[in-house]
Design a protein around this motif. Structure first.
Motif, PDB file in Angstrom:
ATOM      1  N   GLN A  98      -7.594  -2.139  -2.822  1.00  0.00           N
ATOM      2  CA  GLN A  98      -6.843  -0.921  -2.810  1.00  0.00           C
ATOM      3  C   GLN A  98      -7.585   0.413  -2.958  1.00  0.00           C
ATOM      4  N   PRO A 112      -7.285  -7.843  -6.321  1.00  0.00           N
ATOM      5  CA  PRO A 112      -6.623  -6.908  -5.536  1.00  0.00           C
ATOM      6  C   PRO A 112      -6.684  -5.740  -5.537  1.00  0.00           C
ATOM      7  N   ALA A 113      -6.984  -5.149  -6.729  1.00  0.00           N
ATOM      8  CA  ALA A 113      -6.938  -3.901  -6.972  1.00  0.00           C
ATOM      9  C   ALA A 113      -8.107  -2.889  -6.219  1.00  0.00           C
ATOM     10  N   SER A 115      -2.297 -12.522  -3.144  1.00  0.00           N
ATOM     11  CA  SER A 115      -2.256 -11.387  -4.008  1.00  0.00           C
ATOM     12  C   SER A 115      -3.172 -10.237  -3.318  1.00  0.00           C
ATOM     13  N   THR A 146      -0.710  -2.065   1.062  1.00  0.00           N
ATOM     14  CA  THR A 146      -0.275  -0.724   0.383  1.00  0.00           C
ATOM     15  C   THR A 146      -1.325   0.121   1.046  1.00  0.00           C
ATOM     16  N   ALA A 197      -1.932  -6.497  -1.667  1.00  0.00           N
ATOM     17  CA  ALA A 197      -2.421  -5.471  -2.012  1.00  0.00           C
ATOM     18  C   ALA A 197      -2.877  -4.646  -0.713  1.00  0.00           C
TER      19      ALA A 197
END
Length: 242
Positions: free
Chosen positions: A139, A135-136, A212, A219, A216
């Protein structure tokens, strides 16, 4: 709601004779056909997507420079006929997204946007792709693309940094999904069993992974994201066609 104009992976047999228009005449004919299709379904969509998965030989087999010239011509013509629609593209590939995440300033995305800037083209949106289980990374990718359009961070030397032509351009994740190789540590999807593949796309593991990633994305500055269920040939191992 969202319609793609052109850009498809070839079918298995027979294969395409070529990928994308091969000359100016074919480019012009493609634009005519694209606008006819857009008019046919005009009441059913808001976003028009010119091409996808760029760069990539399975979608466009000529040079990147020829694609950029074609895309600018297509955008100007289509946007002129559909001024109230959100017109964009070209669906930057997942591989190119990783380069943008790394802060690479010399790639197909930067040359594409440079061409648009110099031609006075301000797309309503730019599309990008990512296939990952982290998920990061979604982002990071969304932030990196915003830096690219705004000429900030590692992209602060882009030629459009002063004019800010893409300040109002949306960033749409028009194809996303899991990466089978990252999920199971395989060197290629061919090394994944039917059971492992099914777990990636379905059940608890699939739901947790996709959920997930979706959280993410909330955001980020990504107004729309379209899940692409690639690689999931059968939802249940052993039950072909389901």
């Amino acid at each position: 709601w969202f319609i793609r104009l052109g850009g498809e992976w070839q079918n298995a047999d027979p294969t395409h004779d070529f990928k994308g228009p091969q000359n100016t005449t074919q480019e012009d004919n493609w634009i005519i056909a694209a606008k006819k299709m857009a008019h046919r379904y005009e009441a059913d969509y808001t976003y028009l997507n010119i091409w996808t998965e760029y760069p990539g030989d399975n979608f466009w087999d000529r040079s990147n420079s020829s694609f950029n010239t074609f895309w600018v011509k297509a955008y100007k013509s289509i946007k002129n006929d559909f001024p109230t629609k959100y017109v964009g593209g070209p669906g930057f590939s997942g591989f190119l997204t990783k380069e943008i995440m790394a802060g690479d300033t010399d790639n197909a995305a930067t040359t594409f946007l440079t061409k648009l800037f110099r031609e006075g083209v301000r797309p309503d949106w730019i599309g990008w792709h990512l296939f990952s289980v982290d998920p990061a990374e979604y982002q990071q990718a969304a932030a990196a693309y915003r830096n690219l359009l705004d000429a900030t961070g590692p992209f602060s030397d882009m030629v459009w940094k002063t004019a800010q032509p893409f300040a109002d351009t949306e960033l749409i994740l028009d194809a996303w999904g899991t990466s089978e190789t990252e999920d199971v540590g395989a060197e290629s999807p061919e090394n994944i069993s039917d059971e492992e593949l099914a777990a990636i796309h379905n059940g608890g593991l699939g739901a947790a992974t996709l959920g997930s990633i979706w959280m993410a994305l909330q955001t980020t500055n990504t107004p729309h994201a379209f899940y692409y269920r690639a690689g999931d040939g059968t939802s249940t191992p052993g039950e072909s066609g389901k």
